[in-house]
Design an enzyme around this catalytic site. Sequence first.
Site, PDB file in Angstrom:
ATOM      1  N   LYS A 157       0.827  -1.205   0.000  1.00  0.00           N
ATOM      2  CA  LYS A 157       0.000   0.000   0.000  1.00  0.00           C
ATOM      3  C   LYS A 157       0.860   1.253   0.000  1.00  0.00           C
ATOM      4  O   LYS A 157       0.549   2.226  -0.687  1.00  0.00           O
ATOM      5  CB  LYS A 157      -0.956  -0.015   1.190  1.00  0.00           C
TER       6      LYS A 157
ATOM      7  N   LYS B  81      -3.876  -9.212 -11.427  1.00  0.00           N
ATOM      8  CA  LYS B  81      -4.979  -9.267 -10.463  1.00  0.00           C
ATOM      9  C   LYS B  81      -5.977  -8.125 -10.691  1.00  0.00           C
ATOM     10  O   LYS B  81      -5.563  -6.973 -10.855  1.00  0.00           O
ATOM     11  CB  LYS B  81      -4.389  -9.156  -9.038  1.00  0.00           C
TER      12      LYS B  81
ATOM     13  N   LYS C  50      -9.216  -2.228  -8.313  1.00  0.00           N
ATOM     14  CA  LYS C  50      -9.562  -0.841  -8.656  1.00  0.00           C
ATOM     15  C   LYS C  50      -8.303  -0.016  -8.902  1.00  0.00           C
ATOM     16  O   LYS C  50      -8.269   0.823  -9.777  1.00  0.00           O
ATOM     17  CB  LYS C  50     -10.357  -0.197  -7.518  1.00  0.00           C
TER      18      LYS C  50
HETATM   19  P1  ADP Z   1      -9.324  -3.728  -4.859  1.00  0.00           P
HETATM   20  O1  ADP Z   1      -8.035  -4.498  -5.088  1.00  0.00           O
HETATM   21  O2  ADP Z   1     -10.087  -3.548  -6.105  1.00  0.00           O
HETATM   22  O3  ADP Z   1      -9.092  -2.428  -4.123  1.00  0.00           O
HETATM   23  P2  ADP Z   1     -10.274  -4.659  -2.375  1.00  0.00           P
HETATM   24  O4  ADP Z   1      -8.884  -4.676  -1.846  1.00  0.00           O
HETATM   25  O5  ADP Z   1     -11.217  -3.622  -1.908  1.00  0.00           O
HETATM   26  O6  ADP Z   1     -10.201  -4.647  -3.950  1.00  0.00           O
HETATM   27  O7  ADP Z   1     -10.879  -6.104  -2.121  1.00  0.00           O
HETATM   28  C1  ADP Z   1     -12.060  -6.371  -1.429  1.00  0.00           C
HETATM   29  C2  ADP Z   1     -12.205  -7.862  -1.292  1.00  0.00           C
HETATM   30  O8  ADP Z   1     -12.252  -8.496  -2.563  1.00  0.00           O
HETATM   31  C3  ADP Z   1     -11.027  -8.519  -0.563  1.00  0.00           C
HETATM   32  O9  ADP Z   1     -11.552  -9.516   0.283  1.00  0.00           O
HETATM   33  C4  ADP Z   1     -10.198  -9.141  -1.630  1.00  0.00           C
HETATM   34  O10 ADP Z   1      -9.557 -10.301  -1.169  1.00  0.00           O
HETATM   35  C5  ADP Z   1     -11.222  -9.459  -2.696  1.00  0.00           C
HETATM   36  N1  ADP Z   1     -10.616  -9.275  -4.002  1.00  0.00           N
HETATM   37  C6  ADP Z   1     -10.288  -8.112  -4.584  1.00  0.00           C
HETATM   38  N2  ADP Z   1      -9.753  -8.298  -5.793  1.00  0.00           N
HETATM   39  C7  ADP Z   1      -9.736  -9.633  -5.999  1.00  0.00           C
HETATM   40  C8  ADP Z   1      -9.304 -10.462  -7.073  1.00  0.00           C
HETATM   41  N3  ADP Z   1      -8.807  -9.959  -8.185  1.00  0.00           N
HETATM   42  N4  ADP Z   1      -9.443 -11.790  -6.942  1.00  0.00           N
HETATM   43  C9  ADP Z   1      -9.974 -12.324  -5.820  1.00  0.00           C
HETATM   44  N5  ADP Z   1     -10.410 -11.601  -4.779  1.00  0.00           N
HETATM   45  C10 ADP Z   1     -10.279 -10.267  -4.852  1.00  0.00           C
END
Ligand code: ADP
Length: 321
Positions: free
Chosen positions: A111, A191, A194
């Site tokens: 982060k 992966k 956002k």
């Molecule tokens: P982002 O990476 O888009 O900011 P978040 O960190 O808010 O997403 O993720 C919210 C939830 O969704 C978490 O529990 C995370 O493990 C799951 N998650 C996010 N992106 C993925 C992905 N590409 N594959 C599987 N799980 C994901």
Amino acid sequence: MRVLSGIQPSGQLHLGNYFGSIKPNLEYVGKADESFFFIADLHALTSVRDPKELRQMRFETVLDYLACGFDPKKATIYAQSMIPEHTELMWILSCIAPMGLLERAVSYKEKVEKGIDATVGLFNYPVLMAADILLYDANIVPVGRDQKQHVEIARDLAQKFNHFYGGGTLVVPEPEVRPEVAVVPGTDGQKMSKSYGNIIPLFGSEQEIKKAIMGIVTDSLTANAPKNPDKCTVYQIHKLFLSEKESNKLADLYREGMAYGEAKKKLFETSMDVFEPMRKKRAELEKKKDYILKVLQEGAAKACSVAESTMERVRKAVGLR
Ligand code: ADP
Ligand code: TRP
């Protein structure tokens, strides 16, 4: 068995969030004796500094959960900030959390590299998450792979707490990562996230979803050439919607030389079909602000009684009673 998980209110919901987090969470509601799901709005403060934005995102996240099929009669949903015991337990745990344990947390480093301010709050993120979990005596914590280390930190802290203050005081939780959907790829093959700008949104406009799917990066094999589904992002995403039998059938079409344009069209149609009922439900719920608030308040009341009884146990154990 008690299941608990949290979701950060972090903006537009995407397929990675749905398959990696919401869907498995919802499946657990059916299996668990009791389930708790909360909006991690305190965690969101590590990266969101605009109060309006935080309020809006919190509301949208509850909408997302309810629209995706979460039934507040079967499980408890609340916002983390509605239960002050989260921060109280966080402090007590932070007094037994070794610096080295937190310094090894990869999510903090990632982060900071992404540009999020290196604050004490961000560093303490896993301790707050441990408090979220341990406060409810959760046995199982369904999470995406990126959060597994955080649940392991919660296990470590529970064991440390029990060691210092007498066994059996805090329940040691187990992370539950679903391997088959551990990482959902985004439109560029890395992966879906956002922060990488590679998402396929769940509740975006039809146009937006189409544009994202049609933009999935593929190799440059010609239309009729046989394709390897295992190396194709379109297939990797599409198979999340399908049973094993259906995905084997689809894989054959790739091997037989289906054009990528056709493959993307199929994925778009499937995605619109599957999410249509949820899109409708979300549009209806959006108009019922009072109902959403009531769901959160009723959830918080239930959560509070569990949190309060754990906290009393903890206060007694450490000598604050
Ligand atoms: P982002 O990476 O888009 O900011 P978040 O960190 O808010 O997403 O993720 C919210 C939830 O969704 C978490 O529990 C995370 O493990 C799951 N998650 C996010 N992106 C993925 C992905 N590409 N594959 C599987 N799980 C994901
Ligand atoms: N950190 C988690 C995420 O970004 C959200 C979260 C906060 C959580 N507290 C939790 C998940 C407790 C499971 C249990 O996805």
